[in-house]
Enzyme design. Sequence first.
Site, PDB file in Angstrom:
ATOM      1  N   ASP A 148       0.827  -1.198   0.000  1.00  0.00           N
ATOM      2  CA  ASP A 148       0.000   0.000   0.000  1.00  0.00           C
ATOM      3  C   ASP A 148       0.866   1.254   0.000  1.00  0.00           C
ATOM      4  O   ASP A 148       0.554   2.242   0.650  1.00  0.00           O
ATOM      5  CB  ASP A 148      -0.922  -0.008   1.229  1.00  0.00           C
ATOM      6  CG  ASP A 148      -2.047   1.021   1.130  1.00  0.00           C
ATOM      7  OD1 ASP A 148      -2.379   1.424   0.010  1.00  0.00           O
ATOM      8  OD2 ASP A 148      -2.563   1.427   2.185  1.00  0.00           O
ATOM      9  N   CYS A 205     -25.547 -12.387  -3.311  1.00  0.00           N
ATOM     10  CA  CYS A 205     -25.434 -11.592  -2.074  1.00  0.00           C
ATOM     11  C   CYS A 205     -24.943 -10.187  -2.381  1.00  0.00           C
ATOM     12  O   CYS A 205     -23.994  -9.990  -3.143  1.00  0.00           O
ATOM     13  CB  CYS A 205     -24.464 -12.273  -1.108  1.00  0.00           C
ATOM     14  SG  CYS A 205     -24.163 -11.356   0.417  1.00  0.00           S
ATOM     15  N   CYS A 208     -22.962  -6.206   1.453  1.00  0.00           N
ATOM     16  CA  CYS A 208     -22.003  -5.110   1.616  1.00  0.00           C
ATOM     17  C   CYS A 208     -22.513  -3.832   0.963  1.00  0.00           C
ATOM     18  O   CYS A 208     -22.302  -2.726   1.484  1.00  0.00           O
ATOM     19  CB  CYS A 208     -20.654  -5.501   1.032  1.00  0.00           C
ATOM     20  SG  CYS A 208     -20.669  -5.960  -0.710  1.00  0.00           S
ATOM     21  N   CYS A 228     -16.934   7.273   0.695  1.00  0.00           N
ATOM     22  CA  CYS A 228     -16.519   6.214   1.614  1.00  0.00           C
ATOM     23  C   CYS A 228     -16.021   6.811   2.932  1.00  0.00           C
ATOM     24  O   CYS A 228     -15.183   7.717   2.943  1.00  0.00           O
ATOM     25  CB  CYS A 228     -15.427   5.379   0.959  1.00  0.00           C
ATOM     26  SG  CYS A 228     -14.754   4.082   2.010  1.00  0.00           S
ATOM     27  N   CYS A 262     -20.245  -9.203   5.809  1.00  0.00           N
ATOM     28  CA  CYS A 262     -19.942 -10.218   4.790  1.00  0.00           C
ATOM     29  C   CYS A 262     -19.965 -11.628   5.390  1.00  0.00           C
ATOM     30  O   CYS A 262     -19.233 -11.914   6.341  1.00  0.00           O
ATOM     31  CB  CYS A 262     -18.578  -9.945   4.158  1.00  0.00           C
ATOM     32  SG  CYS A 262     -18.095 -11.189   2.926  1.00  0.00           S
TER      33      CYS A 262
END
Length: 360
Positions: A148, A205, A208, A228, A262
């Site tokens: 990252d 599904c 989320c 977000c 989840c």
Amino acid sequence: MAFDGVQVDGPSLVADIRHWADELGFSSIGVAGVDLSSAEPGLGAWLSNGFHGEMAYMALHGLKRARPAELVPGTVSVITARMDYLPASTPDGWQGIEFERLRRPGEAVVSMYARGRDYHKVMRSRLQKLAERIESAVGPFGHRVFTDSAPVLEAELSVRSGHGWRGKHTLVLSREAGSMFFLGEIYVDLKLPESLPVTEHCGTCQACIDICPTSAIVAPMKLDARRCISYLTIEHAGPIPVELRPLIANRIYGCDDCQLICPWNKFARKSALPDFDEREGLSGAQLVTLFAWTEEEFLRFTEGSAIRRIGHERWLRNIAVGLGNALRSTRDADIRAALQARAGHPSPLVREHVEWALVQ
């Protein structure tokens, strides 16, 4: 495969790498190739839509993110790593425990990954040690480690190398480990056999998508970072949009909702490393308590933590939003007093959010 006159058995070397990685606390290892051209259209569209918000580095590097050999010339393979981060003390039913925190408006909620040591430091150090183990076996080779920390398509590389599939929340999902893990990579100039990808298992599904507090997941596998909560509380430097503040509730650093809901995270694994154990003060603390931290205290209590990088000013901004939301539901005199104590803060950013909070 020959390297500097040394014969290297690719499959055997990968098996050794997996063994060494296990000793270093990694959960799984894979190998990806460097041709990510099929990911370029999606990346380009995401950037064109402005979904990256103020993360200018995303656009600055452009498609280089999808071209490992341009980022690190000579790269022919990418070793990908997964490291689970749930603390060893995580109890059964942890998802429900985390959701309960959101029902206590005076409690500060910090994303689970950030409650321990800064994962950048942990992953980078151990990836480097892994590279050194490889070097001891094959001799000097070209490599660079990432976690990252550069224009790298981490999720794409992870999916291509078999760690999991891309969930509808855009995170990598594993049938064996859910999504509560960090990703890291070693770009290498060694040609290694690529791992096989796995099939997707989200089916119909969309839990989320449905639970996202700010509707930031605009479609399956499409995230508008500008909405977000993780982006707003960590990456975003300016004022948090007024219309989104009530939706943030008491989340002061990140958001775990899409992972908590989840179903696959019932298989999330605990970390083998003590680095990710929760630090005292970053779990279950009251907003009022954290809002009272001076900059010196903030730096001291967040030393070695990923939280430190947002700085004291944004820390206060985020908590002010949480206090305003708490004040709306509790009318607590201590909350109002805490806000009033910061009303004259030298930062216009902090003052503006305190003013907003006081009128809730």
